[in-house]
Write a protein that holds these residues in place. Structure first.
Motif, PDB file in Angstrom:
ATOM      1  N   SER A  28       0.814  -1.220   0.000  1.00  0.00           N
ATOM      2  CA  SER A  28       0.000   0.000   0.000  1.00  0.00           C
ATOM      3  C   SER A  28       0.845   1.265   0.000  1.00  0.00           C
ATOM      4  O   SER A  28       0.311   2.367  -0.115  1.00  0.00           O
ATOM      5  N   GLY A  29       2.174   1.123   0.155  1.00  0.00           N
ATOM      6  CA  GLY A  29       3.063   2.282   0.186  1.00  0.00           C
ATOM      7  C   GLY A  29       3.387   2.790   1.574  1.00  0.00           C
ATOM      8  O   GLY A  29       4.184   3.717   1.736  1.00  0.00           O
ATOM      9  N   ILE A  30       2.765   2.171   2.585  1.00  0.00           N
ATOM     10  CA  ILE A  30       3.051   2.532   3.966  1.00  0.00           C
ATOM     11  C   ILE A  30       4.358   1.866   4.402  1.00  0.00           C
ATOM     12  O   ILE A  30       4.651   0.726   4.025  1.00  0.00           O
ATOM     13  N   TYR A  31       5.144   2.583   5.225  1.00  0.00           N
ATOM     14  CA  TYR A  31       6.406   2.026   5.720  1.00  0.00           C
ATOM     15  C   TYR A  31       6.183   1.421   7.099  1.00  0.00           C
ATOM     16  O   TYR A  31       5.714   2.092   8.028  1.00  0.00           O
ATOM     17  N   ASN A  32       6.501   0.147   7.217  1.00  0.00           N
ATOM     18  CA  ASN A  32       6.482  -0.519   8.514  1.00  0.00           C
ATOM     19  C   ASN A  32       7.861  -0.374   9.151  1.00  0.00           C
ATOM     20  O   ASN A  32       8.881  -0.703   8.536  1.00  0.00           O
ATOM     21  N   LEU A  33       7.859   0.137  10.364  1.00  0.00           N
ATOM     22  CA  LEU A  33       9.102   0.391  11.095  1.00  0.00           C
ATOM     23  C   LEU A  33       9.199  -0.596  12.248  1.00  0.00           C
ATOM     24  O   LEU A  33       8.258  -0.721  13.044  1.00  0.00           O
ATOM     25  N   TYR A  34      10.318  -1.271  12.342  1.00  0.00           N
ATOM     26  CA  TYR A  34      10.509  -2.280  13.376  1.00  0.00           C
ATOM     27  C   TYR A  34      11.555  -1.788  14.370  1.00  0.00           C
ATOM     28  O   TYR A  34      12.722  -1.583  14.015  1.00  0.00           O
ATOM     29  N   PHE A  35      11.109  -1.601  15.608  1.00  0.00           N
ATOM     30  CA  PHE A  35      11.968  -1.070  16.662  1.00  0.00           C
ATOM     31  C   PHE A  35      12.279  -2.140  17.693  1.00  0.00           C
ATOM     32  O   PHE A  35      11.430  -2.973  18.026  1.00  0.00           O
ATOM     33  N   GLN A  36      13.496  -2.079  18.220  1.00  0.00           N
ATOM     34  CA  GLN A  36      13.850  -2.836  19.413  1.00  0.00           C
ATOM     35  C   GLN A  36      13.728  -1.903  20.605  1.00  0.00           C
ATOM     36  O   GLN A  36      14.252  -0.784  20.576  1.00  0.00           O
ATOM     37  N   PRO A  37      13.045  -2.319  21.657  1.00  0.00           N
ATOM     38  CA  PRO A  37      12.991  -1.466  22.852  1.00  0.00           C
ATOM     39  C   PRO A  37      14.363  -1.401  23.515  1.00  0.00           C
ATOM     40  O   PRO A  37      15.132  -2.370  23.485  1.00  0.00           O
ATOM     41  N   THR A  38      14.691  -0.256  24.069  1.00  0.00           N
ATOM     42  CA  THR A  38      15.939  -0.104  24.820  1.00  0.00           C
ATOM     43  C   THR A  38      15.614   0.273  26.261  1.00  0.00           C
ATOM     44  O   THR A  38      14.505   0.713  26.582  1.00  0.00           O
ATOM     45  N   VAL A  39      16.597   0.111  27.124  1.00  0.00           N
ATOM     46  CA  VAL A  39      16.448   0.438  28.535  1.00  0.00           C
ATOM     47  C   VAL A  39      17.612   1.341  28.932  1.00  0.00           C
ATOM     48  O   VAL A  39      18.771   1.030  28.648  1.00  0.00           O
ATOM     49  N   THR A  40      17.294   2.460  29.570  1.00  0.00           N
ATOM     50  CA  THR A  40      18.336   3.381  30.026  1.00  0.00           C
ATOM     51  C   THR A  40      18.382   3.375  31.547  1.00  0.00           C
ATOM     52  O   THR A  40      17.366   3.606  32.204  1.00  0.00           O
ATOM     53  N   THR A  41      19.557   3.104  32.084  1.00  0.00           N
ATOM     54  CA  THR A  41      19.758   3.093  33.535  1.00  0.00           C
ATOM     55  C   THR A  41      20.991   3.914  33.857  1.00  0.00           C
ATOM     56  O   THR A  41      22.074   3.655  33.325  1.00  0.00           O
ATOM     57  N   ASN A  42      20.813   4.925  34.696  1.00  0.00           N
ATOM     58  CA  ASN A  42      21.930   5.799  35.086  1.00  0.00           C
ATOM     59  C   ASN A  42      22.653   6.370  33.864  1.00  0.00           C
ATOM     60  O   ASN A  42      23.888   6.426  33.823  1.00  0.00           O
ATOM     61  N   GLY A  43      21.869   6.759  32.861  1.00  0.00           N
ATOM     62  CA  GLY A  43      22.436   7.401  31.688  1.00  0.00           C
ATOM     63  C   GLY A  43      23.035   6.462  30.666  1.00  0.00           C
ATOM     64  O   GLY A  43      23.589   6.905  29.661  1.00  0.00           O
ATOM     65  N   ARG A  44      22.918   5.163  30.888  1.00  0.00           N
ATOM     66  CA  ARG A  44      23.524   4.189  29.976  1.00  0.00           C
ATOM     67  C   ARG A  44      22.422   3.339  29.355  1.00  0.00           C
ATOM     68  O   ARG A  44      21.591   2.758  30.054  1.00  0.00           O
ATOM     69  N   THR A  45      22.417   3.267  28.023  1.00  0.00           N
ATOM     70  CA  THR A  45      21.313   2.653  27.285  1.00  0.00           C
ATOM     71  C   THR A  45      21.715   1.291  26.733  1.00  0.00           C
ATOM     72  O   THR A  45      22.789   1.138  26.150  1.00  0.00           O
ATOM     73  N   ARG A  46      20.819   0.316  26.894  1.00  0.00           N
ATOM     74  CA  ARG A  46      21.021  -1.029  26.382  1.00  0.00           C
ATOM     75  C   ARG A  46      19.811  -1.439  25.549  1.00  0.00           C
ATOM     76  O   ARG A  46      18.680  -1.087  25.882  1.00  0.00           O
ATOM     77  N   ILE A  47      20.044  -2.202  24.485  1.00  0.00           N
ATOM     78  CA  ILE A  47      18.943  -2.801  23.751  1.00  0.00           C
ATOM     79  C   ILE A  47      18.371  -3.928  24.595  1.00  0.00           C
ATOM     80  O   ILE A  47      19.109  -4.747  25.144  1.00  0.00           O
ATOM     81  N   SER A  48      17.066  -3.963  24.735  1.00  0.00           N
ATOM     82  CA  SER A  48      16.411  -4.955  25.568  1.00  0.00           C
ATOM     83  C   SER A  48      16.767  -6.359  25.102  1.00  0.00           C
ATOM     84  O   SER A  48      16.839  -6.648  23.904  1.00  0.00           O
ATOM     85  N   SER A  49      16.975  -7.253  26.053  1.00  0.00           N
ATOM     86  CA  SER A  49      17.398  -8.618  25.747  1.00  0.00           C
ATOM     87  C   SER A  49      16.231  -9.557  25.471  1.00  0.00           C
ATOM     88  O   SER A  49      16.444 -10.743  25.186  1.00  0.00           O
TER      89      SER A  49
END
Length: 529
Positions: free
Chosen positions: A277-298
């Protein structure tokens, strides 16, 4: 009769599909902006009045990207700039105009850009003032025609060995026509290649060791000197509230304009797929930020969003790793991986209960050294808490030094991974820093007090990849920039990364805004440049 019923059923199914598409597309963003740095927030601010559903998605929980400002508690009126920190209003007009429109106060950046006459230069065990470089105190074995200030030496190299003075083409493309005495265009060569042709090895070391930033294998067109050195000093400003206040204010105005404008933090874009249909599907990984440091959720889960148009306001390395077909076209892939190069850089700051360095007989507010600190700036004394002072102890983009600081950071923070930028300075880093400060300022170690606070930033890991990017030999910058703005002619996906900026370059914040303006006509807006 059967044919009539069949036709009716087909029409009904078609209507159902159309209605289903309309319903689903209403849930989609009209525009999805990836990245809440200055390019992403500026994109949102520029599009804020379109009355469309616009969402900014950010990898971490922090808005600003490479605009990152802190204040130590004991010096709340001194901005500790871990990223961008200054601009030139005369040449960075788009940024300056935007700052004015936002109502942000600016002030003179007292440290300016580059060395002044009294800047300390501590190299090869010798201390001298910048104004003395090239003179008899210079600790390099130079030929007589090389014993001169660095800027003069570089100018004469281009004047004597290229046709820089006789190339008569418009200034904005001149660097792509200049040739050396061998008839080779300089944009096709690295600056190292030119140095090896026309300077002695000792002169090359002289340039590199006494300059604030590294040069190495970047395009010689970046470093071309077209005019003799001038003593004229450019006006340099900074933002009173800190450089991060630019993207945070842009975001605030964007969100306040409409309830349809949104921000989603802790979303890491993994892939883009275009539906039939021309729509863009975007696939995100959730991340977690702790004390200013970001990790991709496991947990491995993916968040699916959709959008009619996409703006990628992210750095080169993030684009390289993004799973989207438009970035895998051969010519686009080449530009993405070869036309520009990530430059890692680091900064460290220490606060002390007194400006002890001012007691040095060699004191200057700026020092260049051949130590791992490379550049050291006096960031001033607090007016809120007199005597409490901040020293930018280290600012370097030299690869061996970055590797060394990375080793120290990892030793004190064992789980360093992608997404980490800023770290507290532990005992080992402080001891090493004070050792070299003692050498630079020629003061005994025992007169240097322990700091009250400290932070180090390293811009080298994903998603940033580097503090800035530089052009590599062999590419016509404006041609690359044009193609990278809309890499796929069949897709409404736009790149506004200043990695490919051909005018202000990516090490200036102005370049990010210029990159955004190139995409604005695709959204029905006139470019501001």
């Amino acid at each position: 009769m059967c044919m009539w019923k069949l036709a009716y059923v087909l029409i009904l199914l078609s209507v159902v599909r159309i209605e289903a598409f309309r319903h689903s597309s209403k849930r989609c963003d009209d525009v999805a902006i990836i990245g809440a740095g200055i390019a992403g927030t500026y994109s949102g601010w520029r599009l804020r009045n379109l009355n469309q559903k616009i969402t900014i998605y950010e990898y971490s929980d922090r808005v600003g990207g490479r605009c990152y400002t802190l204040q130590f508690p004991e010096t709340p009126d001194i901005n500790v700039e871990l990223g961008a920190l200054r601009f030139k209003p005369k040449s960075h007009t788009l940024l300056h105009d935007t700052i004015r429109k936002l109502g942000l106060r600016v002030e003179k950046f007292e440290l300016g850009i580059g060395p002044s006459n009294d800047t300390i230069v501590a190299v090869r065990g010798t201390h001298l003032r910048h104004q003395d470089l090239g003179g008899f105190k210079t600790p390099y074995i130079l030929h007589s025609n090389e014993r001169k200030p660095v800027h003069q030496l570089k100018w004469e190299m281009f004047r004597n060995n290229t046709d820089v003075l006789t190339t008569n083409v418009p200034e904005d493309v001149k660097r792509f026509y200049i040739k050396d005495v061998d008839g080779i265009e300089i944009y096709k060569q690295s600056i190292t290649s030119l140095y090896n042709k026309f300077l002695t090895p000792e002169a090359q070391k002289y340039i590199r060791e006494t300059s604030g930033f590294a040069e190495y294998d970047i395009s010689a067109a970046v470093q071309v000197v077209e005019y003799p050195p001038s003593n004229e000093e450019a006006e340099v400003l900074t933002v009173t509230k800190g450089f991060q206040s630019i993207p945070t204010t842009l975001l605030e105005r964007f969100l306040n304009e409409s309830r349809r404008n949104q921000l989603k933090l802790n979303h890491h874009l993994k892939a883009i797929r275009k539906s039939k249909s021309g729509i863009y599907n975007l696939y995100f990984q959730p991340t977690v930020t702790t004390n200013g440091r970001t990790r991709i959720s496991s947990d491995g889960l993916l968040i699916k969003k959709c959008a009619k148009k996409v703006i990628l306001a992210v750095n080169r390395l993030s684009l390289e790793r993004l799973d989207w077909h438009g970035l895998y076209q051969p010519h686009i892939r080449e530009y993405l991986t070869k036309a520009v190069k990530d430059i890692s850089a680091g900064k460290s700051y220490l606060s002390y209960n007194s400006p002890w360095w001012k007691s040095s007989p060699l004191y200057s507010d700026y020092a260049i050294s051949d130590t791992p600190l490379k550049q050291t700036y006096d960031f001033g004394t607090s007016k809120a808490n007199p005597l409490n002072s901040v020293l930018q102890t280290m600012y370097t983009d030299k690869t061996p030094y970055i590797s060394y600081w990375k080793e120290l950071v990892e030793r004190e923070n064992s789980d360093v991974t992608d997404g980490d930028i800023a770290f507290p300075m532990g005992k080992e880093m402080v001891d090493i820093t004070n050792k070299y400060l003692s050498y630079i300022y020629q003061l005994p170690l025992n007169v240097i007090p322990q700091p009250t606070n400290g932070v180090i930033s390293l811009w080298h890991a994903y998603p940033y990849g580097g503090a800035w990017q530089v052009w590599m030999p062999g590419y016509i910058w404006h041609e690359v920039e044009k193609q990278m703005t809309k890499p796929s002619k069949d897709d409404d996906v736009f790149l506004v990364s200043n990695a490919f900026n051909s005018r202000s370059f990516s090490y200036w914040t102005n370049g990010a805004l210029q990159a955004v303006e190139l995409a604005m006509p695709y959204f029905g807006l006139e470019s501001r440049e």
